[in-house]
Scaffold this motif. Structure first.
Motif, short mmCIF file in Angstrom:
data_model
loop_
_atom_site.label_atom_id
_atom_site.label_comp_id
_atom_site.label_asym_id
_atom_site.label_seq_id
_atom_site.Cartn_x
_atom_site.Cartn_y
_atom_site.Cartn_z
N PHE A 57 33.07 -46.95 67.35
CA PHE A 57 34.14 -45.99 67.39
C PHE A 57 35.20 -46.50 66.96
O PHE A 57 35.67 -47.62 66.92
CB PHE A 57 34.31 -45.43 68.68
N ALA A 58 36.06 -45.60 66.24
CA ALA A 58 37.37 -45.86 65.47
C ALA A 58 38.61 -45.48 66.37
O ALA A 58 38.21 -44.52 67.25
CB ALA A 58 37.62 -45.08 64.15
N CYS A 59 39.26 -46.29 66.58
CA CYS A 59 40.67 -46.18 67.49
C CYS A 59 41.88 -46.76 66.87
O CYS A 59 41.69 -47.85 66.55
CB CYS A 59 40.15 -46.60 69.07
N LYS A 60 43.04 -45.87 66.56
CA LYS A 60 44.02 -46.31 66.17
C LYS A 60 43.93 -47.30 65.07
O LYS A 60 44.58 -48.21 64.87
CB LYS A 60 44.80 -47.10 67.31
N GLY A 61 43.07 -46.81 63.91
CA GLY A 61 42.88 -47.48 62.79
C GLY A 61 41.93 -48.62 62.87
O GLY A 61 42.15 -49.39 61.69
N ALA A 62 41.37 -48.87 63.70
CA ALA A 62 40.52 -50.20 63.90
C ALA A 62 39.04 -49.64 64.48
O ALA A 62 38.82 -48.80 65.14
CB ALA A 62 40.96 -51.04 64.70
N LEU A 63 37.99 -50.40 64.12
CA LEU A 63 36.52 -50.17 64.38
C LEU A 63 36.21 -50.95 65.59
O LEU A 63 36.61 -51.96 65.38
CB LEU A 63 35.71 -50.24 63.23
N TYR A 64 35.34 -50.58 66.56
CA TYR A 64 35.19 -51.33 67.63
C TYR A 64 33.88 -50.98 68.17
O TYR A 64 33.20 -50.10 67.66
CB TYR A 64 36.23 -50.55 68.93
N ALA A 65 33.32 -51.77 69.11
CA ALA A 65 31.71 -51.82 68.89
C ALA A 65 31.52 -52.30 70.64
O ALA A 65 32.57 -53.17 71.35
CB ALA A 65 31.19 -52.87 68.37
N VAL A 66 30.78 -51.59 71.18
CA VAL A 66 30.42 -51.81 72.52
C VAL A 66 28.80 -51.70 72.66
O VAL A 66 28.13 -51.09 71.75
CB VAL A 66 30.82 -50.90 73.76
N ALA A 67 28.28 -52.46 73.50
CA ALA A 67 26.72 -52.53 74.04
C ALA A 67 26.38 -51.25 74.73
O ALA A 67 27.30 -50.93 75.73
CB ALA A 67 26.15 -53.56 74.44
N PRO A 68 25.33 -50.39 74.39
CA PRO A 68 24.86 -49.29 75.55
C PRO A 68 24.68 -50.16 76.82
O PRO A 68 24.08 -51.20 76.87
CB PRO A 68 23.76 -48.94 74.93
N ALA A 69 25.22 -49.13 78.10
CA ALA A 69 24.89 -49.76 79.38
C ALA A 69 23.56 -50.23 79.57
O ALA A 69 23.39 -51.20 80.31
CB ALA A 69 25.42 -48.93 80.28
N ASP A 113 32.41 -51.94 53.82
CA ASP A 113 31.71 -50.78 54.11
C ASP A 113 32.86 -49.77 54.83
O ASP A 113 33.86 -50.33 55.32
CB ASP A 113 30.69 -51.22 55.39
N VAL A 114 32.51 -48.39 54.77
CA VAL A 114 33.62 -47.72 55.64
C VAL A 114 32.67 -46.89 56.77
O VAL A 114 31.60 -46.47 56.54
CB VAL A 114 34.05 -46.60 54.55
N ILE A 115 33.23 -47.39 57.91
CA ILE A 115 32.25 -46.99 59.16
C ILE A 115 33.26 -46.17 60.09
O ILE A 115 34.21 -46.81 60.38
CB ILE A 115 31.69 -48.03 59.99
N ASP A 116 33.02 -44.85 60.24
CA ASP A 116 33.88 -43.98 61.06
C ASP A 116 35.23 -43.92 60.48
O ASP A 116 36.33 -43.93 61.10
CB ASP A 116 33.95 -44.51 62.50
N GLY A 117 35.21 -44.00 58.99
CA GLY A 117 36.58 -43.82 58.50
C GLY A 117 37.32 -45.11 58.34
O GLY A 117 38.48 -45.01 57.63
#
Length: 155
Positions: A57-69, A113-117
């Protein structure tokens, strides 16, 4: 503003650099070596974020990753099955890595790559050589030299 999470067939491993975790999004077809490369990176102070599937997901101009629970802290190790591993719950993505078993250009042009903008530097890599984790670490060091904006890892 946080956008919705997007599932990606990828593995993410992260390395702490100057006090902040930075991740590499490892993409490739099934059997390409995503988990194997992450396992080799983890021998050198990298931390697993998610194996095989992650949510980005994108947040404040950066891309983050998490593992599904449902799979957090688990990874598939070929020949052993699914094993538990220490994991990092969240990381900012700094590099998009595409695995291939085809010959790789020796001196490729910069790509992204452009991911989620969000534009993320892209590297194509054959994960099979013993040097592959060293190449990933060198690429991350180069990426770390460029300004990334907000750098504290906070959302």
């Amino acid at each position: 503003m946080t956008t919705s999470r997007q599932p990606l067939h990828a593995t993410v491993a992260a390395l702490r650099h100057r006090g902040a975790w930075r991740g590499v999004l490892i993409q490739g077809r099934s059997g390409a070596g995503k988990s194997d490369l992450a396992l080799r990176l983890m021998q050198n102070d990298w931390r697993l974020v998610g194996d095989d599937w992650v949510e980005v997901f994108a947040c404040k101009g950066a891309l983050y990753a998490v593992a599904p629970a449902t799979i957090a802290g688990r990874m598939e190790v070929r020949g052993l099955g699914v094993v538990s591993r220490p994991f990092l719950p969240l990381t900012r993505i700094a590099l998009s890595l595409h695995l291939t078993h085809e010959p790789v250009e020796r001196m490729p042009e910069a790509d992204q790559d452009v991911i989620d903008g969000i534009a993320i530097p892209r590297l194509v890599l054959d994960p099979r050589p013993a040097s592959a984790p060293l190449v990933v670490a060198a690429a991350m060091a180069l990426v770390a030299k460029r300004p990334l904006g907000r750098d504290d890892g906070a959302l």
